[in-house]
Structure formats: structure tokens, C-alpha cells
Scaffold this active site. Structure first.
Site, PDB file in Angstrom:
ATOM      1  N   ALA A 185      -6.560  -0.414 -12.756  1.00 36.26           N
ATOM      2  CA  ALA A 185      -7.670   0.518 -13.486  1.00 36.26           C
ATOM      3  C   ALA A 185      -8.592   0.758 -13.143  1.00 36.26           C
ATOM      4  O   ALA A 185      -9.154   1.776 -13.414  1.00 36.26           O
ATOM      5  CB  ALA A 185      -7.458  -0.273 -15.058  1.00 36.26           C
ATOM      6  N   GLU A 187      -9.894   1.297  -9.997  1.00 31.92           N
ATOM      7  CA  GLU A 187      -9.799   2.181  -8.838  1.00 31.92           C
ATOM      8  C   GLU A 187      -9.927   3.565  -9.193  1.00 31.92           C
ATOM      9  O   GLU A 187      -8.917   4.610  -9.147  1.00 31.92           O
ATOM     10  CB  GLU A 187      -8.694   1.978  -8.107  1.00 31.92           C
ATOM     11  CG  GLU A 187      -8.821   0.453  -7.660  1.00 31.92           C
ATOM     12  CD  GLU A 187      -7.366  -0.103  -7.156  1.00 31.92           C
ATOM     13  OE1 GLU A 187      -6.314   0.703  -6.481  1.00 31.92           O
ATOM     14  OE2 GLU A 187      -7.428  -1.473  -6.697  1.00 31.92           O
ATOM     15  N   ASN A 255       0.847  -4.048  -9.545  1.00 30.87           N
ATOM     16  CA  ASN A 255       1.366  -3.895  -8.000  1.00 30.87           C
ATOM     17  C   ASN A 255       1.567  -5.415  -7.575  1.00 30.87           C
ATOM     18  O   ASN A 255       1.751  -5.544  -6.349  1.00 30.87           O
ATOM     19  CB  ASN A 255       0.225  -3.434  -7.217  1.00 30.87           C
ATOM     20  CG  ASN A 255       0.835  -2.731  -6.156  1.00 30.87           C
ATOM     21  OD1 ASN A 255       1.936  -2.132  -6.277  1.00 30.87           O
ATOM     22  ND2 ASN A 255       0.041  -2.889  -5.059  1.00 30.87           N
ATOM     23  N   HIS A 308      -4.522   3.846  -4.227  1.00 30.77           N
ATOM     24  CA  HIS A 308      -5.228   2.827  -4.498  1.00 30.77           C
ATOM     25  C   HIS A 308      -6.906   2.808  -4.043  1.00 30.77           C
ATOM     26  O   HIS A 308      -7.171   4.041  -3.203  1.00 30.77           O
ATOM     27  CB  HIS A 308      -5.020   1.545  -4.020  1.00 30.77           C
ATOM     28  CG  HIS A 308      -3.429   1.141  -4.717  1.00 30.77           C
ATOM     29  ND1 HIS A 308      -3.609  -0.011  -5.592  1.00 30.77           N
ATOM     30  CD2 HIS A 308      -2.290   1.490  -4.541  1.00 30.77           C
ATOM     31  CE1 HIS A 308      -2.193  -0.123  -6.056  1.00 30.77           C
ATOM     32  NE2 HIS A 308      -1.446   0.760  -5.384  1.00 30.77           N
ATOM     33  N   SER A 309      -7.910   2.079  -4.382  1.00 36.95           N
ATOM     34  CA  SER A 309      -8.997   1.791  -3.606  1.00 36.95           C
ATOM     35  C   SER A 309      -9.210   0.372  -3.579  1.00 36.95           C
ATOM     36  O   SER A 309      -9.110  -0.089  -4.685  1.00 36.95           O
ATOM     37  CB  SER A 309     -10.020   3.059  -4.095  1.00 36.95           C
ATOM     38  OG  SER A 309     -10.677   2.513  -5.215  1.00 36.95           O
ATOM     39  N   TYR A 360      -2.758  -9.349   4.256  1.00 32.80           N
ATOM     40  CA  TYR A 360      -2.169 -10.713   3.708  1.00 32.80           C
ATOM     41  C   TYR A 360      -0.893 -10.229   3.047  1.00 32.80           C
ATOM     42  O   TYR A 360      -0.804  -9.244   2.385  1.00 32.80           O
ATOM     43  CB  TYR A 360      -3.125 -11.449   2.862  1.00 32.80           C
ATOM     44  CG  TYR A 360      -3.585 -10.574   1.783  1.00 32.80           C
ATOM     45  CD1 TYR A 360      -3.134 -10.755   0.590  1.00 32.80           C
ATOM     46  CD2 TYR A 360      -4.555  -9.611   1.884  1.00 32.80           C
ATOM     47  CE1 TYR A 360      -3.359  -9.973  -0.587  1.00 32.80           C
ATOM     48  CE2 TYR A 360      -4.883  -8.625   0.556  1.00 32.80           C
ATOM     49  CZ  TYR A 360      -4.206  -9.143  -0.659  1.00 32.80           C
ATOM     50  OH  TYR A 360      -4.537  -8.556  -1.645  1.00 32.80           O
ATOM     51  N   GLU A 383      -5.207   3.406   0.511  1.00 29.54           N
ATOM     52  CA  GLU A 383      -6.454   2.646  -0.022  1.00 29.54           C
ATOM     53  C   GLU A 383      -7.457   3.771   0.418  1.00 29.54           C
ATOM     54  O   GLU A 383      -8.333   3.703   1.539  1.00 29.54           O
ATOM     55  CB  GLU A 383      -6.832   1.605   0.767  1.00 29.54           C
ATOM     56  CG  GLU A 383      -5.694   0.401   0.358  1.00 29.54           C
ATOM     57  CD  GLU A 383      -6.074  -0.299  -0.999  1.00 29.54           C
ATOM     58  OE1 GLU A 383      -6.782   0.029  -1.540  1.00 29.54           O
ATOM     59  OE2 GLU A 383      -5.338  -1.184  -1.388  1.00 29.54           O
TER      60      GLU A 383
END
Length: 421
Positions: A185, A187, A255, A308-309, A360, A383
Site C-alpha cells: 500500500a 509504495e 507479496n 514496487h518501491s 534475501y 523496485e
């Protein structure tokens, strides 16, 4: 100002809900020099430490936000484990207050202009009602290019729209690109970049034959409840807004909710965590909406992207564990080509790589799901750029530059797909 607020409510039903205060919250930038320390840091998520960046690879800086009750304990932990850090933001709340002020002023100005027949703009972050109105108007005005469908409804009943763009009416002659955005939300640049891409293709088709050499399926706001909540009540909200039985904590990380290798790694079973995996795979109706559309279109989809960010990354499967996808070489090569063109044109360097190895492990992500269950060989998480020291609070003046950079990357992706499929 009162007249402006009346206009906002009259046009779009906005409410001035009270905002969660981040008074006394601080942000530190840290660097981790070994994997064991990274694992120790993960444990602090359960205590309320908010990792603004993805938990980056060893030696890269990452920003984390501390609630007031941890501004002593968390730095003490960092010193004890010899993790370098520096104070980046002494108090988060004034930054968010400044953002809200700009948002209100620019939205009011834009809505007044729109009421007089002028076009909307990309100088501020649109809320869910504005986005939906824009998509409906665009589809109505350009039926030769655009089809707007309802992919589903959110837990709270908001529309989840899917926009289809094709110059040949989806006749099966062109490969498809599938994009979803805003499952997380807070981002906010993600939906704006998707909307800018849509606008350029639809309003200026003659300028972008490379883009229109593909058919596009785009879901600009995959989590409308969470996105609107981040505007109305809590700027840092990440998850959906569905209740969790047996807990007072709300929401699931969409996600982490996709069923491929669900729960394998990089998740939390604590409903209060920002990376809570949900009660079951695809428990979230928002995830189901994206999944259903992807299933419907998958036979022709040659490229999947999730916006995304933040962080300037082009990430690809696998994310559930540090293992290479069978198509690793092509994923890396295409990502590098996209990143090189963005750098050549705009001077911003995106880093490309396998998400689990570069960052990761995190299971239950949408790109893993697209690659595994739908055999989409080219699947990426994009991203987008963040706001420097302020992270998710990317200044509105950066919406257009970041969206234009993304458009450059999309043209490379599209041309490659058209040339090879």
C-alpha cells in the site's frame, strides 16, 4: 481552505480521517557485514522495527524506522553486534506532515482544473477514487485501444480494475505483457508509474509503436483498501485490510501470500508483522484477483512485471530460496539491457539480479508464482526509485522523472518481447 475541502468531498467523497502519528519515530541507515547479523536483524521486525528498504545484500546501506520505545534499545543492539549505523531522520512525523500539505494543495488545484475541463496531472499522488475515475474515462474515450474490466473487489468492496491495451483488439497476433502494481500500500510511486505508462500508450500511440507492438494487461492498484488506508490513516501501511481471526492485527502481506512455496522463507506467522504470510495461500481476495487475471491470460503472456518501491532494482526468480531459475541467463541479460538503457538516457543505475541471492529469500511472491505456475519465463519485480533519505515519501516532484525512467525501461522490454516472441 474550507472551500477546498468542501470541493474535495463534493467531487470524490474524500474524508479528512485522523492520521496515525509518527512523532518521535526515527530512521537510521545501517550496513550489515555478514549473513548472521542479517538474520539477527530480521528478528526485530517482530518488535516493531520497520525495514524501509528491502533487507539488502551484505555491505549495502538500508534504512530502518524505529518506534519511540526502541530508539535506545535498537541502537544498543547495533553497537553490541558491531553493525554500523547513522541517524538519518530524527523525527519522521514532520516529513509526513509536509507531504500531506503538498498532497492536499496539489490535489485541490488539480480537481478544480479538472472541474473546468482541464486534464489531470502527475504532480501529486492520486487516491483510489481518482484512479478509478481516470481509468473509466480513459476507457470510454478510447474504446479502440482500451478495455476496462473488473478483476475483482477488495475485502472492503473497492473495485480492482484491469486495463487491457491493444491496437489489434487482442486478436492473438501479438505477445502480451502483464503488469500489476501497488500490492504494497505505501509504495505510492508504483500506481503512478503504471498510470503514466498507460497514459502515454493511450494518448500518444503514434509515439510508441514499440510499446504497442505488444498487448498489455495492467492492474494499477492491486490493493485498493491498503492504498486508500495509507492516504487516509497510516502513511506507512503496507498490507491488505482483511481481519485475522484470533488477532486484533489487520492485514496480510500480499507479496507473501502467493501459493508457490508459500511459507518457505522470509515470512512471518505473526499477524501483526508487515510480512505476515496470511492464513492460507491466496487467502487474500486481492491476490485472487491478480491470480485469476494472470491465469486467464497466461497462455499469451511472455513478460510479467510487478511494480514496487523502492530501491532501483530489477529482480527476478527465484525469491523463495537462493537458487537459480533455469532461465537465469536470459533474465539477467534482458534485465541488464533494460538497466543499461535507463542509465544511458537518464543516468540512474538499476541493479539486476536474482532476488533471493541479491537480497534475501522471501517466499510467496508474485514473480515466483508467475514463473512457476504459469511458466512465464520472463518475470520481474520492478523496485522503483525511492525518496532518498525519506524512503517511501518520494517527493511529488519526482513522480514524473521516475515514471519517465520507467517508461524508457518498458520500451526496451516491449521491443525485446515483440522481436523474440
Amino acid at each position: 481552505m474550507r472551500n477546498v475541502l468542501v470541493l474535495l468531498v463534493a467531487l470524490f467523497g474524500y474524508t479528512m480521517a485522523s492520521q496515525v502519528s509518527y512523532e518521535g519515530y526515527q530512521v537510521v541507515t545501517i550496513k550489515v557485514d555478514d549473513p548472521l547479523k542479517l538474520q539477527l536483524l530480521f528478528q526485530w521486525q517482530e518488535q516493531g522495527i520497520d525495514f524501509w528498504d528491502n533487507m539488502n545484500s551484505i555491505g549495502r546501506p538500508m534504512r530502518v524506522m524505529m518506534p519511540p520505545n526502541l530508539v535506545d534499545d535498537f541502537p544498543a543492539f547495533l553497537r553490541e553486534h558491531e553493525i554500523s549505523y547513522e541517524l538519518t531522520i530524527r523525527n519522521v512525523e514532520p516529513i509526513l506532515e509536509a507531504e500531506r500539505k503538498v498532497q492536499m494543495e496539489r490535489r485541490a488545484w488539480s480537481l478544480m482544473n479538472r472541474a473546468s475541463g482541464r486534464a489531470s496531472n502527475f504532480t501529486y499522488y492520486w487516491q483510489t477514487p481518482e484512479i478509478n475515475e481516470y481509468l473509466r474515462n480513459l476507457a470510454a474515450a478510447h474504446p479502440n485501444l482500451v478495455t476496462l474490466d473488473l478483476a475483482g473487489t477488495s475485502y472492503q468492496g473497492r473495485e480492482i480494475y484491469v486495463l487491457r491495451i491493444s491496437s489489434t483488439g487482442f486478436d492473438g497476433t501479438k505477445p502480451k505483457v502483464f503488469i500489476d502494481a501497488t500490492i504494497h500500500a505505501r509504495e505510492w510511486i508504483a500506481p503512478m508509474a503504471a498510470l503514466y505508462l498507460i497514459e502515454q500508450m493511450v494518448l500518444h500511440p503514434d509515439q510508441y509503436p514499440d510499446l504497442l507492438s505488444c498487448d498489455w494487461i495492467i492492474i494499477p492498484v492491486a490493493n485498493p483498501d491498503g492504498y486508500q488506508f495509507s492516504h487516509d490513516s497510516n502513511r506507512m501501511w503496507r498490507k491488505t485490510r482483511s481481519p485475522n481471526p484470533g488477532s486484533t492485527c489487520i492485514g496480510t502481506d500480499g507479496n507473501r501470500n502467493y501459493r508457490y512455496r508459500w511459507g518457505f522463507a522470509g515470512i512471518s506467522t505473526n499477524p501483526c508483522s508487515d510480512v505476515f504470510l496470511g492464513s492460507a495461500p491466496h487467502s487474500e481476495v486481492e491476490v485472487q484477483a491478480v491470480s485469476n487475471e494472470l491465469t486467464k491470460e497466461a497462455a499469451g503472456v511472455k513478460l510479467y512485471l510487478s511494480y514496487h518501491s523502492f530501491g532501483d532494482w530489477l529482480l527476478f526468480p527465484w525469491g523463495y530460496d537462493r537458487v537459480y531459475h533455469d532461465n537465469h541467463a536470459q533474465l539477467q541479460a534482458l534485465g541488464d539491457t533494460v538497466a543499461d538503457e535507463i542509465y544511458r538516457v537518464h543516468g540512474r543505475r538499476y541493479t539486476v539480479g536474482n532476488s533471493a541471492i541479491l537480497l534475501y529469500p522471501a517466499a510467496g511472491a508474485s514473480d515466483d508464482y508467475a514463473a512457476a505456475e504459469h511458466n512465464i519465463q520472463l518475470a520481474y519485480t520492478v523496485e522503483l526509485t525511492g525518496g532518498g533519505s525519506t524512503g517511501f515519501d518520494l517527493p511529488p516532484d519526482m513522480i514524473l522523472p521516475v515514471s519517465i525512467e520507467n517508461l524508457t525501461g518498458m520500451r526496451v522490454y516491449a521491443q525485446y518481447i515483440a522481436d523474440n516472441y
